[in-house]
Scaffold this motif. Structure first.
Motif, PDB file in Angstrom:
ATOM      1  N   LEU A  85      45.235  18.472  39.993  1.00 12.61           N
ATOM      2  CA  LEU A  85      46.232  18.075  39.001  1.00 12.61           C
ATOM      3  C   LEU A  85      46.759  19.281  38.226  1.00 12.61           C
ATOM      4  N   LEU A  86      45.899  20.241  37.934  1.00  8.36           N
ATOM      5  CA  LEU A  86      46.343  21.453  37.244  1.00  8.36           C
ATOM      6  C   LEU A  86      47.320  22.254  38.098  1.00  8.36           C
ATOM      7  N   PHE A 106      52.310  19.453  32.196  1.00  8.54           N
ATOM      8  CA  PHE A 106      51.678  18.260  31.630  1.00  8.54           C
ATOM      9  C   PHE A 106      52.503  17.666  30.504  1.00  8.54           C
ATOM     10  N   VAL A 107      52.982  18.505  29.594  1.00 10.78           N
ATOM     11  CA  VAL A 107      53.811  17.994  28.493  1.00 10.78           C
ATOM     12  C   VAL A 107      55.139  17.492  29.038  1.00 10.78           C
ATOM     13  N   PHE A 122      50.475  11.170  38.807  1.00  9.54           N
ATOM     14  CA  PHE A 122      51.224  12.266  38.205  1.00  9.54           C
ATOM     15  C   PHE A 122      52.673  12.149  38.643  1.00  9.54           C
ATOM     16  N   PRO A 123      53.593  11.855  37.700  1.00 10.66           N
ATOM     17  CA  PRO A 123      55.016  11.680  38.045  1.00 10.66           C
ATOM     18  C   PRO A 123      55.698  13.032  38.224  1.00 10.66           C
ATOM     19  N   LEU A 167      52.459  11.363  42.595  1.00 11.79           N
ATOM     20  CA  LEU A 167      51.297  11.775  43.373  1.00 11.79           C
ATOM     21  C   LEU A 167      50.055  11.137  42.770  1.00 11.79           C
ATOM     22  N   HIS A 168      49.222  10.566  43.619  1.00  8.38           N
ATOM     23  CA  HIS A 168      47.976   9.948  43.162  1.00  8.38           C
ATOM     24  C   HIS A 168      46.813  10.833  43.583  1.00  8.38           C
ATOM     25  N   VAL A 169      46.039  11.269  42.600  1.00  7.76           N
ATOM     26  CA  VAL A 169      44.867  12.103  42.848  1.00  7.76           C
ATOM     27  C   VAL A 169      43.680  11.427  42.181  1.00  7.76           C
TER      28      VAL A 169
END
Length: 94
Positions: free
Chosen positions: A9-10, A39-40, A67-68, A60-62
């Motif tokens: 995700l990072l 992220f923001v 995460f859009p 994306l799904h992790v």
């Protein structure tokens, strides 16, 4: 969430932050700045899309976290434009 999921995700947030700042033409953010910007930007973009009743375009799904990506890039571009407008350099680079 595992450490690997967090690292993925990072990386995704960093790439979205870099793309968002590149759209504006600002390159002052480093690696950590791009991750924060991603992220923001995701939060800002989803908030904006929710209020305008816009669909989520690419997510994306992790490890059960979503995460859009598109709204993260759009939010990062808006946030980068705001930051670059506030911290504008003078004519002599100071």
């Amino acid at each position: 969430m595992t450490l690997v999921g967090l690292l993925v995700l990072l990386v995704i947030a960093g790439v979205c932050g870099v793309i968002g700042s590149a759209i504006i033409g600002s390159s002052r953010a480093g690696c950590l700045g791009s991750i924060v910007l991603g992220f923001v930007g995701a939060w800002l973009g989803m908030w904006f899309a929710r209020h305008l009743h816009l669909p989520v375009l690419y997510v994306l799904h992790v490890q059960n976290e979503s995460f859009p990506v598109v709204w993260s890039i759009a939010g990062a571009a808006v946030l980068s434009a705001i930051v670059s407008g506030v911290t504008r350099r003078g004519p002599y680079g100071f």
